[in-house]
Design an enzyme around this catalytic site. Sequence first.
Site, PDB file in Angstrom:
ATOM      1  N   GLY A  57       0.758  -1.242   0.000  1.00  0.00           N
ATOM      2  CA  GLY A  57       0.000   0.000   0.000  1.00  0.00           C
ATOM      3  C   GLY A  57       0.785   1.286   0.000  1.00  0.00           C
ATOM      4  N   PRO A 110       4.752  -5.238  -0.471  1.00  0.00           N
ATOM      5  CG  PRO A 110       6.966  -4.471  -0.710  1.00  0.00           C
ATOM      6  CD  PRO A 110       6.132  -5.517  -0.011  1.00  0.00           C
ATOM      7  CB  CYS A 168     -14.983   1.390 -30.260  1.00  0.00           C
ATOM      8  SG  CYS A 168     -14.080   1.084 -31.770  1.00  0.00           S
TER       9      CYS A 168
HETATM   10  C1  PLP Z   1      -2.663  -5.448  -3.905  1.00  0.00           C
HETATM   11  C2  PLP Z   1      -2.176  -6.003  -2.625  1.00  0.00           C
HETATM   12  C3  PLP Z   1      -0.893  -5.690  -2.176  1.00  0.00           C
HETATM   13  C4  PLP Z   1       0.015  -4.708  -2.875  1.00  0.00           C
HETATM   14  O1  PLP Z   1      -0.478  -3.421  -2.806  1.00  0.00           O
HETATM   15  P1  PLP Z   1       0.385  -2.180  -3.333  1.00  0.00           P
HETATM   16  O2  PLP Z   1      -0.515  -1.021  -3.136  1.00  0.00           O
HETATM   17  O3  PLP Z   1       0.684  -2.441  -4.772  1.00  0.00           O
HETATM   18  O4  PLP Z   1       1.624  -2.113  -2.515  1.00  0.00           O
HETATM   19  C5  PLP Z   1      -0.447  -6.301  -1.015  1.00  0.00           C
HETATM   20  N1  PLP Z   1      -1.230  -7.168  -0.330  1.00  0.00           N
HETATM   21  C6  PLP Z   1      -2.472  -7.480  -0.731  1.00  0.00           C
HETATM   22  C7  PLP Z   1      -3.267  -8.431   0.060  1.00  0.00           C
HETATM   23  C8  PLP Z   1      -2.986  -6.909  -1.889  1.00  0.00           C
HETATM   24  O5  PLP Z   1      -4.233  -7.205  -2.272  1.00  0.00           O
END
Ligand code: PLP
Length: 405
Positions: free
Chosen positions: A237, A272, A339
Site C-alpha cells: 500500500g 509491497p 471504441c
Molecule cells: C494489492 C495487494 C498488495 C500490494 O499493494 P500495493 O498497493 O501495490 O503495494 C499487497 N497485499 C495485498 C493483500 C494486496 O491485495
Amino acid sequence: MSAFSRRGGELCCEAIAVSELAKKFGTPLYVYSKNGIVDRCRGFRAALGNTKICYAVKANSNPSILTLLHAAGFGMDVVSVGEMEHALKAGALPSDIVFSGVGKTDAEIERGISLGIFSFNVESRFEMEAIARIVARLKKPVRISFRVNPNVDVMTIPYIATGLYENKFGVPEGDLAELLEIVEGEPLVKLVGIGCHLGSQLLELKPYQLASSRLAKIASELKVAGHPIEFIDMGGGLGVSYVDEKPPSLKDYGAIVRAEADRLGVRLVIEPGRSVIADNGILVASVLGCKSTPKRNFCVVDAAMNDLIRPSLYEAVHRVEPVVESPVKAKFDVVGPICETGDFLGRDIPLPQLSRGDLIAVLTTGAYGMSMASNYNARPRPAEVWVDGSDSVLIRPRERPEQGF
Ligand SMILES: *Cc1c(COP(=O)(O)O)cnc(C)c1O
C-alpha cells in the site's frame, strides 16, 4: 544513474534514448529500468532490515522482473494459483510465498498446501472451513495468518476511508473467535501470523501506525492463548508520486512498520507492489494523429486502455510527456484507438504540435500497467523491455494478431 531522465531534451531510460528503444522494439512499449528496480530493492532492504518482503506479484508479473526480485531476496505475495506458478518459475521457494485474496478455490488451496507455502492469508470463515477440510483430507499441515480489518478510524484520512469500511477484504476483529474455533479443532492448521492490508497508494504513515498497534495487540493475545505466532504482516500500500504526491521515505515507512513487531519480538512481513515497481516503468506510444472539436483537442496514439487501464478504471492521473521536448502548443486529451469514450491515457495534457510517428511517454506505469493489460478490441498486448545501462533486453515479446485472442 537515474532510471528515467532527460538529456538534451530527449527522454532516456538509464543510458538509452527512449526513441531508440521505440525504433528497435516498436510501440506501444513498456520500458523498465533494471537498475532502478535493483536500487529500489536495496532501498527496501536497507530500510526494512530482516523483514520478510513479499512482493505483490499482481503489480507486475513479468517473468524476468520476478526473477530479478527473487534474486534481490524478495519473497512473493500471490493472489491466484497462476501467480503462485509464476513465483515458483522465478525461483521462489514455497517458504517464500504468501497467498492472499478474498476468494480461493479448492484447487488453489490444495496446491498451496501441497507445496507447503509460508502462509495463507485467511480472509473469511468460508475460507477457513475450506482449508480445514482440505488439510484433513490431504493429511498435510498448513500455516495460516488471519487478515483482519484492523478497524482503524480512517475517516480523517480520506484516500483510504472507503478502503476499510466498505470493502470485501479481511475478517472483522469480532469474527476472529469463531475462526479460532476452527483452527483449534484441526491440529494440522497452524496459526502463525496476523496481518492486514490497508489499501493502496497510501501517502501517510499514521494508518500503518494505528493498524500495527491493533495487530500487535491481537498477536499478543493469540500468543497467550497458545498459538505459535511468528509474524505480523502489514500488507502493501505504500504510495508513489504520479504527479506531485509526496510519499513517505522508505526509511520513515520502515521505522513505523517495524516498531510493533520488534517490540513484540516477532518477524515483520510486508507485501509491497506499487512502491517497488511503479517508478521504474513507462509506457511509450506513437502518435497516430491529432484532431480537434470545437471543445477539445485530441491526440490519438497507438496505446489504449487495453494497454494501461488505470486512467479509465480509476481516473488515475499519470504524467504524459512528449519523448522529445519541444515548446507547448495546446492542451490535448491523449486517447487510444479503442471504441469507448472512456479510452484515454491522460486529459488536458500540455503538448507540442505532434504529428504521426512522434512519441509520447506515460510515466510511472511500472505497476498495474502491463499486469492489467487485456486484448480488448482484439488488440495484441505490448512488448516489454528493460534497460541495463546501455543494453536493452526484450523481456516479453509483443503479441501478434495472428495468435488470435
Ligand atoms: C494489492 C495487494 C498488495 C500490494 O499493494 P500495493 O498497493 O501495490 O503495494 C499487497 N497485499 C495485498 C493483500 C494486496 O491485495
